[in-house]
Design a protein around this motif. Sequence first.
Motif, PDB file in Angstrom:
ATOM      1  N   GLY A 185      -2.961   8.239   7.036  1.00  0.00           N
ATOM      2  CA  GLY A 185      -3.847   9.035   6.133  1.00  0.00           C
ATOM      3  C   GLY A 185      -4.945   8.309   5.623  1.00  0.00           C
ATOM      4  N   PHE A 186      -4.899   7.193   5.441  1.00  0.00           N
ATOM      5  CA  PHE A 186      -5.732   6.279   5.223  1.00  0.00           C
ATOM      6  C   PHE A 186      -7.012   5.616   6.129  1.00  0.00           C
ATOM      7  CE2 PHE A 186      -2.339   5.566   1.994  1.00  0.00           C
ATOM      8  CZ  PHE A 186      -2.831   6.432   1.018  1.00  0.00           C
ATOM      9  N   GLY A 187      -6.481   6.032   7.491  1.00  0.00           N
ATOM     10  CA  GLY A 187      -7.265   5.369   8.649  1.00  0.00           C
ATOM     11  C   GLY A 187      -6.831   3.770   8.903  1.00  0.00           C
ATOM     12  N   LEU A 188      -5.662   3.462   8.238  1.00  0.00           N
ATOM     13  CA  LEU A 188      -5.379   1.914   8.374  1.00  0.00           C
ATOM     14  C   LEU A 188      -4.499   1.911   9.517  1.00  0.00           C
ATOM     15  CD1 LEU A 188      -5.047   1.009   4.705  1.00  0.00           C
ATOM     16  CD2 LEU A 188      -6.589   0.360   6.089  1.00  0.00           C
ATOM     17  N   GLY A 189      -3.863   3.044  10.144  1.00  0.00           N
ATOM     18  CA  GLY A 189      -2.713   2.815  11.119  1.00  0.00           C
ATOM     19  C   GLY A 189      -3.075   1.961  12.053  1.00  0.00           C
ATOM     20  N   LEU A 215      -7.353   3.426  -9.183  1.00  0.00           N
ATOM     21  CA  LEU A 215      -7.688   3.498  -7.687  1.00  0.00           C
ATOM     22  C   LEU A 215      -6.883   4.612  -7.174  1.00  0.00           C
ATOM     23  CD1 LEU A 215      -7.321  -0.521  -6.883  1.00  0.00           C
ATOM     24  CD2 LEU A 215      -9.287   1.148  -7.825  1.00  0.00           C
ATOM     25  N   ALA A 216      -7.293   5.751  -7.380  1.00  0.00           N
ATOM     26  CA  ALA A 216      -6.768   6.864  -6.690  1.00  0.00           C
ATOM     27  C   ALA A 216      -6.528   7.266  -5.405  1.00  0.00           C
ATOM     28  CB  ALA A 216      -7.284   8.256  -7.475  1.00  0.00           C
ATOM     29  N   ASN A 217      -7.607   6.523  -4.953  1.00  0.00           N
ATOM     30  CA  ASN A 217      -7.626   7.025  -3.301  1.00  0.00           C
ATOM     31  C   ASN A 217      -8.064   5.712  -2.497  1.00  0.00           C
ATOM     32  OD1 ASN A 217      -7.553   8.427  -0.960  1.00  0.00           O
ATOM     33  ND2 ASN A 217      -9.738   8.777  -1.042  1.00  0.00           N
ATOM     34  N   LEU A 218      -7.734   5.496  -1.311  1.00  0.00           N
ATOM     35  CA  LEU A 218      -8.324   4.478  -0.545  1.00  0.00           C
ATOM     36  C   LEU A 218      -8.928   4.802   0.833  1.00  0.00           C
ATOM     37  CD1 LEU A 218      -8.803   1.409   0.648  1.00  0.00           C
ATOM     38  CD2 LEU A 218      -6.207   1.669   1.425  1.00  0.00           C
ATOM     39  N   ALA A 263      -6.657  -5.110   1.877  1.00  0.00           N
ATOM     40  CA  ALA A 263      -6.194  -4.003   0.946  1.00  0.00           C
ATOM     41  C   ALA A 263      -4.791  -4.237   0.292  1.00  0.00           C
ATOM     42  CB  ALA A 263      -6.254  -2.709   1.555  1.00  0.00           C
ATOM     43  N   GLY A 264      -3.762  -4.713   0.810  1.00  0.00           N
ATOM     44  CA  GLY A 264      -2.638  -4.930   0.267  1.00  0.00           C
ATOM     45  C   GLY A 264      -2.655  -6.382  -0.545  1.00  0.00           C
ATOM     46  N   VAL A 265      -3.367  -7.296  -0.346  1.00  0.00           N
ATOM     47  CA  VAL A 265      -3.575  -8.352  -1.306  1.00  0.00           C
ATOM     48  C   VAL A 265      -4.334  -8.155  -2.586  1.00  0.00           C
ATOM     49  CG1 VAL A 265      -4.680 -10.651  -1.631  1.00  0.00           C
ATOM     50  CG2 VAL A 265      -3.284 -10.132   0.298  1.00  0.00           C
ATOM     51  N   LEU A 266      -5.382  -7.054  -2.310  1.00  0.00           N
ATOM     52  CA  LEU A 266      -6.144  -6.641  -3.572  1.00  0.00           C
ATOM     53  C   LEU A 266      -5.455  -6.111  -4.589  1.00  0.00           C
ATOM     54  CD1 LEU A 266      -9.610  -5.260  -3.187  1.00  0.00           C
ATOM     55  CD2 LEU A 266      -8.030  -3.921  -4.533  1.00  0.00           C
ATOM     56  N   LEU A 267      -4.661  -4.888  -3.887  1.00  0.00           N
ATOM     57  CA  LEU A 267      -3.559  -4.153  -4.700  1.00  0.00           C
ATOM     58  C   LEU A 267      -2.782  -5.013  -5.493  1.00  0.00           C
ATOM     59  CD1 LEU A 267      -2.861  -1.092  -2.667  1.00  0.00           C
ATOM     60  CD2 LEU A 267      -4.139  -1.088  -4.799  1.00  0.00           C
ATOM     61  N   ILE A 296       0.973  -1.217   0.121  1.00  0.00           N
ATOM     62  CA  ILE A 296      -0.037  -0.108   0.117  1.00  0.00           C
ATOM     63  C   ILE A 296       0.789   1.409  -0.160  1.00  0.00           C
ATOM     64  CG2 ILE A 296      -1.625   1.190   1.362  1.00  0.00           C
ATOM     65  CD1 ILE A 296      -2.805  -1.358   2.470  1.00  0.00           C
ATOM     66  N   LEU A 297       1.877   1.238   0.836  1.00  0.00           N
ATOM     67  CA  LEU A 297       2.781   2.396   0.905  1.00  0.00           C
ATOM     68  C   LEU A 297       3.592   2.623  -0.409  1.00  0.00           C
ATOM     69  CD1 LEU A 297       4.588   1.847   4.295  1.00  0.00           C
ATOM     70  CD2 LEU A 297       2.632   3.594   3.882  1.00  0.00           C
ATOM     71  N   ARG A 298       3.915   1.705  -1.056  1.00  0.00           N
ATOM     72  CA  ARG A 298       4.757   1.816  -2.538  1.00  0.00           C
ATOM     73  C   ARG A 298       3.703   2.150  -3.513  1.00  0.00           C
ATOM     74  NH1 ARG A 298       6.499  -2.849  -2.229  1.00  0.00           N
ATOM     75  NH2 ARG A 298       4.910  -3.914  -3.292  1.00  0.00           N
ATOM     76  N   TYR A 299       2.301   1.665  -3.401  1.00  0.00           N
ATOM     77  CA  TYR A 299       1.408   2.182  -4.608  1.00  0.00           C
ATOM     78  C   TYR A 299       1.208   3.558  -4.380  1.00  0.00           C
ATOM     79  CZ  TYR A 299      -2.877   2.658  -7.047  1.00  0.00           C
ATOM     80  OH  TYR A 299      -3.650   2.997  -7.898  1.00  0.00           O
ATOM     81  N   PHE A 300       0.814   3.871  -3.049  1.00  0.00           N
ATOM     82  CA  PHE A 300       0.327   5.338  -2.883  1.00  0.00           C
ATOM     83  C   PHE A 300       1.650   6.411  -2.940  1.00  0.00           C
ATOM     84  CE2 PHE A 300      -3.603   3.323  -1.733  1.00  0.00           C
ATOM     85  CZ  PHE A 300      -4.574   3.916  -2.591  1.00  0.00           C
ATOM     86  N   GLY A 301       2.670   5.997  -2.588  1.00  0.00           N
ATOM     87  CA  GLY A 301       3.834   6.699  -2.642  1.00  0.00           C
ATOM     88  C   GLY A 301       3.708   7.691  -1.279  1.00  0.00           C
TER      89      GLY A 301
END
Length: 854
Positions: A219-223, A250-253, A232-236, A208-213
């Motif tokens: 910031g996504f509420g996933l902390g 997929l510009a935003n999560l 979410a990581g497996v889906l990406l 997820i971090l790599r994809y969204f940079g």
Amino acid sequence: MAKSVTPIRKQYLDIKAKYPDAILFFRLGDFYETFDKDAEIAARELDIVLTSRNVAKGDRVPMAGIPHHAAESYIAKLIDRGFHVAICEQIGDGPVKGLFPREVVRVITPGTVLEPEYLQDDSNNYLLSIWSGEEGLGLAFADISTGEFSAAAFVAEEALNILQHEIARLNPAEILHPESMTISTYWSGHSTAIPDWRFECDRAEATILRYFGVKTLDGFGLGDAPPATRAAGVLLEYINESQAESLPTLANLSMYSLEDFMVLDAATRRNLEITRTLRTGEVAGSLLGVLDRTVTPMGKRLIRQWINRPLLDMQRIERRLDQVESFVEHGLWRVEVREALKGFGDLERLINRIIVGMARPHDLVAVRETLKRMPDILALLKRENNKAFNKLLGTMDPCTQVKNLLEKGLSDEPPATLAHTGVIRSGYADELDDLVESSRHAREWIANLESVERERTGIKTLKVGYNKVFGYYIEVTKANTKHVPEDFIRKQTLVNAERYITPEMKQYESLVLTAEEQIRAVEARLFHEISQGVADQSAKILQLAASIGRFDVVSTLAEVAVKNDYVRPHLLEDETLEIREGRHPVVEIWLEGVRYVPNDACFESGEHIRILTGPNMSGKSTYLRQVALIFLMAQMGSFVPATTARLGIADRIFTRIGAQDEIHAGQSTFMVEMVETANILNNATDRSLLILDEVGRGTSTYDGVSIAWAVVEYIHNHPRLRARTLFATHYHELTHMVETLPGIRNYNVAVAEEGGEVVFLHHIAPGGADKSYGIHVAEIAGLPRSVINRAQEILANFEASADRPSGEASIPFHQMTFLTDSHPLLEELEALDLNGLNPLEALNRLYEWQKRYL
């Protein structure tokens, strides 16, 4: 490998080994070929011929192929049936050592499609990822065709229940789940098992971090939501492996919570027939079938989302109702807006195909033609200067810059693909115009060559032609070869003619063919540049699409409200239930030529449970369902079928209606009934709406009435419950509960008897019924007269003797409840020495009893 294989067979096996779970479409010339087990599947599923091919000396393998130009329809069939398809193309400019290089350019799965041929305009195509473990349940879902991407995390205790109703809500095209997790017991659709190790939290977080940079998930509420991170990581990662080019959509999560909307479990969706009917599974005859009169693809998907997710937030509901009311009050404006929106392009999916580089010329034309309409539409939407739409109109940019780019860059009617020239408009690029002009001059020279040479040579039958092998040629019959000039160079001899070329002709031919290739290359480059220019403005266009969808839905709900005589509901933050002359929104439409009988549902002060008795076919179930549907419609932001409706917002609607077994899960009809009832009792709150129909009917008479009685008592007495409840039953014994439980009221469906005839009035009236009229229903259903007569004799005997069919005692049930053995809690209370307890001991004893008995 025991036998030596051909180079192309080895190439195929090497590629197939990388995609063992997909059907490999292997490009060979103008065909996609499948081999081995893939060929057998393709032949069976696509109804095509199964042949074989030599791959080594004395070794043949199954083979089945389809034309590459017709592949989309075949692939669509396989995807619809849950298969994965890997597309393997020839790459490069030509063979290397006699063999075309090949590689898989895309893997298509049910949840990762973008092509319109594979998608339904009226619903989302969700890919759902699931992870479940000790730390809870994680869900992530995405629709790459619209760009929606959301995730959520839930505590482990709620995992199974939440998973079932979220699957029912999303109705995903494909589910990703760990290999160790079995989902077949509650999901019969397409699923893909993923190795458990790929759900490892650190791996998913890094993806997820790599994809969204970004540097953090906060910031996504996933902390603090590891389960959602895993899903979410497996889906990406899955989308990246199957078709990485789709990821940019997929510009935003965003994280979502069940506290934002009313949760509807699978049983409730099924029983209320919200989006499809029980009998046929079709939209027609469901609530969605009544409400969906939308005219745009965005609106069709949005109204389905609204009906599947009724809101709990009063302000959001009121904003929707304000907008619907505006269109109700301004009828001419509503008609004009809806007419203007007809034929509006599917901007969401068009833009996402452009973003990933899959757009065709007609996709950009559709965007252009849609944006050309926006100034007039915006002027129309702003005409009434309605405050309810100020915020929404403020988000709608007409995207004039994009429209101008497409008008300037694209020709009026471009070809379907970039394989043909004429995509880019003349005057857009000097480089292209120069190539077209030089090509035009050469074409004109060749076009005039036949008449020029006929005049020069005097050969009236001379022809100029073209084929792919020899290019342009001059053809002269053998009778006229003596008139051929010296500069003609013989190229080919036919039976009755000779074909020639000239140096000048070859020069112009080279100009034409070279220019054609150059024009295609330049047009392709310019097309992609224009596409990128559109993609750069995608956020504005997608917001515009969402706003158009919103206008479509609220104007549609207004249209339906006016047509069907609905009213605006008044919503409250308490437990009010007051519906005057309510109607079932579906049944009233389907009753052709028959007047629908409206009914009130008004709970008085202190009323929690309404016990409804009356005969079969009298309308009890319809009445129950209409109350539930009116709540659902109100909280999705719709007007409702009633003369007035004052409703305290319900956090959940629970239903237990009808008989249905779950044979695949090893559950009988009665077991399903009890499981659904248990779900209600364990999860409902005092803000819920409970719809219970014939609880306990799946077992013996006394077992059933005992269960029904106990369920009503539990709902009435439990401090967490006391929910608004409609309880329909044939157990007349339950009407006696009003004598001991103050929150219960009895109602019945009125029946008129005259001259031996029974007429169901379909009117709900206070008081309990004393008859079920089951034999009358059996008679009108067509049972033989002898059976009806015998049943009446048996019933008369039972009524005369007050005996039960089982031979059990005939003591009235409400008296029987006081003759049963003492409850263990009563025995403990009786033995308790109150004088010997201090306050702390008393509190501890109360806490112990609450843990044991509630």
